[in-house]
Motif scaffolding. Sequence first.
Motif, PDB file in Angstrom:
ATOM      1  N   PRO A 131       9.455   1.543  -5.083  1.00 40.32           N
ATOM      2  CA  PRO A 131       9.324   0.230  -4.646  1.00 40.32           C
ATOM      3  C   PRO A 131       7.936  -0.136  -4.008  1.00 40.32           C
ATOM      4  N   GLY A 132       7.422  -1.195  -4.740  1.00 40.46           N
ATOM      5  CA  GLY A 132       6.204  -1.564  -3.725  1.00 40.46           C
ATOM      6  C   GLY A 132       4.947  -1.022  -4.019  1.00 40.46           C
ATOM      7  N   ILE A 133       5.020  -0.778  -5.349  1.00 40.36           N
ATOM      8  CA  ILE A 133       3.560  -0.072  -5.943  1.00 40.36           C
ATOM      9  C   ILE A 133       2.793  -1.190  -6.532  1.00 40.36           C
ATOM     10  N   GLU A 134       1.409  -0.770  -5.893  1.00 40.20           N
ATOM     11  CA  GLU A 134       0.414  -2.021  -5.950  1.00 40.20           C
ATOM     12  C   GLU A 134      -0.907  -1.337  -6.805  1.00 40.20           C
ATOM     13  N   ALA A 135      -1.376  -1.947  -7.645  1.00 37.18           N
ATOM     14  CA  ALA A 135      -2.629  -1.196  -8.479  1.00 37.18           C
ATOM     15  C   ALA A 135      -3.898  -1.416  -7.222  1.00 37.18           C
ATOM     16  N   GLN A 136      -4.831  -0.554  -7.541  1.00 36.97           N
ATOM     17  CA  GLN A 136      -6.054  -0.823  -6.915  1.00 36.97           C
ATOM     18  C   GLN A 136      -6.950  -1.663  -7.580  1.00 36.97           C
TER      19      GLN A 136
ATOM     20  N   ALA B 103       4.634   0.520 -17.133  1.00 32.18           N
ATOM     21  CA  ALA B 103       4.979  -0.844 -16.574  1.00 32.18           C
ATOM     22  C   ALA B 103       4.552  -0.692 -15.041  1.00 32.18           C
ATOM     23  N   ALA B 104       4.409   0.224 -14.315  1.00 33.70           N
ATOM     24  CA  ALA B 104       4.010   0.403 -13.017  1.00 33.70           C
ATOM     25  C   ALA B 104       2.394   0.062 -13.176  1.00 33.70           C
ATOM     26  N   PRO B 105       2.068  -0.761 -12.106  1.00 31.19           N
ATOM     27  CA  PRO B 105       0.486  -1.275 -12.174  1.00 31.19           C
ATOM     28  C   PRO B 105      -0.448  -0.050 -11.687  1.00 31.19           C
TER      29      PRO B 105
ATOM     30  N   MET C 122       6.926   8.116 -13.054  1.00 26.43           N
ATOM     31  CA  MET C 122       7.178   8.202 -11.516  1.00 26.43           C
ATOM     32  C   MET C 122       6.983   7.292 -10.573  1.00 26.43           C
ATOM     33  N   LEU C 123       5.805   6.517 -10.616  1.00 25.72           N
ATOM     34  CA  LEU C 123       5.415   5.386  -9.919  1.00 25.72           C
ATOM     35  C   LEU C 123       6.448   4.307 -10.322  1.00 25.72           C
ATOM     36  N   GLN C 124       6.984   4.112 -11.421  1.00 25.30           N
ATOM     37  CA  GLN C 124       7.971   3.173 -11.644  1.00 25.30           C
ATOM     38  C   GLN C 124       9.419   3.312 -10.799  1.00 25.30           C
ATOM     39  N   ALA C 125       9.699   4.627 -10.137  1.00 23.19           N
ATOM     40  CA  ALA C 125      10.710   4.683  -9.530  1.00 23.19           C
ATOM     41  C   ALA C 125      10.612   4.735  -8.048  1.00 23.19           C
TER      42      ALA C 125
ATOM     43  N   LYS D 205       6.738   5.405 -24.748  1.00 23.46           N
ATOM     44  CA  LYS D 205       5.874   4.265 -24.621  1.00 23.46           C
ATOM     45  C   LYS D 205       4.798   4.463 -23.174  1.00 23.46           C
ATOM     46  N   ASP D 206       5.300   5.377 -22.547  1.00 23.56           N
ATOM     47  CA  ASP D 206       4.583   5.461 -21.109  1.00 23.56           C
ATOM     48  C   ASP D 206       4.385   7.006 -20.708  1.00 23.56           C
ATOM     49  N   GLY D 207       3.665   7.260 -19.789  1.00 21.74           N
ATOM     50  CA  GLY D 207       3.215   8.705 -19.317  1.00 21.74           C
ATOM     51  C   GLY D 207       3.999   8.988 -18.079  1.00 21.74           C
TER      52      GLY D 207
END
Length: 389
Positions: free
Chosen positions: A147-152, A168-170, A142-145, A135-137
Amino acid sequence: MAILLDRRRFLGGLAVGCSAAASPLMTPVVFASAPWEQRLVVLILRGAMDGLDVVRPVGDPAYRAMRPTLAQGGLPLDGWWELHPALEPLLPLWEAGEMGAVHAVSTPYRDRRSHFDGQDILEAGTGEEGLAGAKDGWLNRMLQAVPGIEAQTAYAIGREELKILVGAAPVSSWSPDARLELSPQARRLLEVLYHDDPLFRAASAEALGIVDELHREGQSGGGELAGHVQLAQFAAARLRGETRIASFSLGGWDTHGDQRRTLARALRTLVETIQALREDLGPVWGHTAVLCMTEFGRTARENGSKGTDHGTGGAMLFAGGALRGGRVVGDWPGLGDGDLYAGRDLMPTRDVRAHAAWVMRGLFGLGRDVLDGAVFPRLDLGSDPGLVL
């Protein structure tokens, strides 16, 4: 001949008309910020780049006999390898150790050689057995792993999402106006529609070439920049700030006929893209890795149309000041009749995903369990190829 010309005119007009009506349908660029100083850019080369033509193993005694037309005029590197002549503007990067290649690699995809399936597997980062449930790439996983990821901040949303960063990662997407440019879906549809008709296949390739030439003419005539340069410049602008991950695709790599011309055109686009990234990133280039990945390679022998057909093993190009270039990495399997995969293709000796995984480990410090578990499930990482400085 008159029929062929009429078909070319029809397809050329169709390409321009459809692209204008569909604007903006250009490949989107997808971004994400992350808590690292290093940057990663993944370029998806849609259409199956012929690694044997781009990075030529002229030291293999079988090579020139297999490619009497395509093996001419290469740029010598070390006596064994040559580069395609269209890559000459990037030779300074190669000589500075900021560009290189990995050869005899592929995804786990085998035998059916479908662009759609091959690209889905490349972007999902799975084997064929895991594609149906993906369901994801892999970049998003990698970004889901972390913490603290934010979308631009989102600028303008394109109609197509890159599967490689879906999940799921933004993340945020942006696409420039694409006047006189066919979307990747439209290009892929034409490739599939005319794949088994040599006459229409050649005409379709000619039409797509017309569109690309119009972009270049517009750029040289003081008009708008070519779409791929816009993508690269916008990506660089974001990467100079908080963005750490960017991905977009470049089409035009399906070279069934007249490969000397069609591949040169695609490589010029790639050259201009990498040059724009290098120039606009400035000092950030030294913290950047660019991976140029394609869905599969092409046949070892050229065909009767002076092109190549869908194959298996191929090459990944890489660039950036964060990587150790100036070389061709990989275990060469040979091109003798007994060395080829299925008697027709370059034999893959390593999974291309392993090289991407080791680059992410070197750049971002991700653990092996994350890389061969969450990011690339059940991947055999193998030994470190030493791509990251």
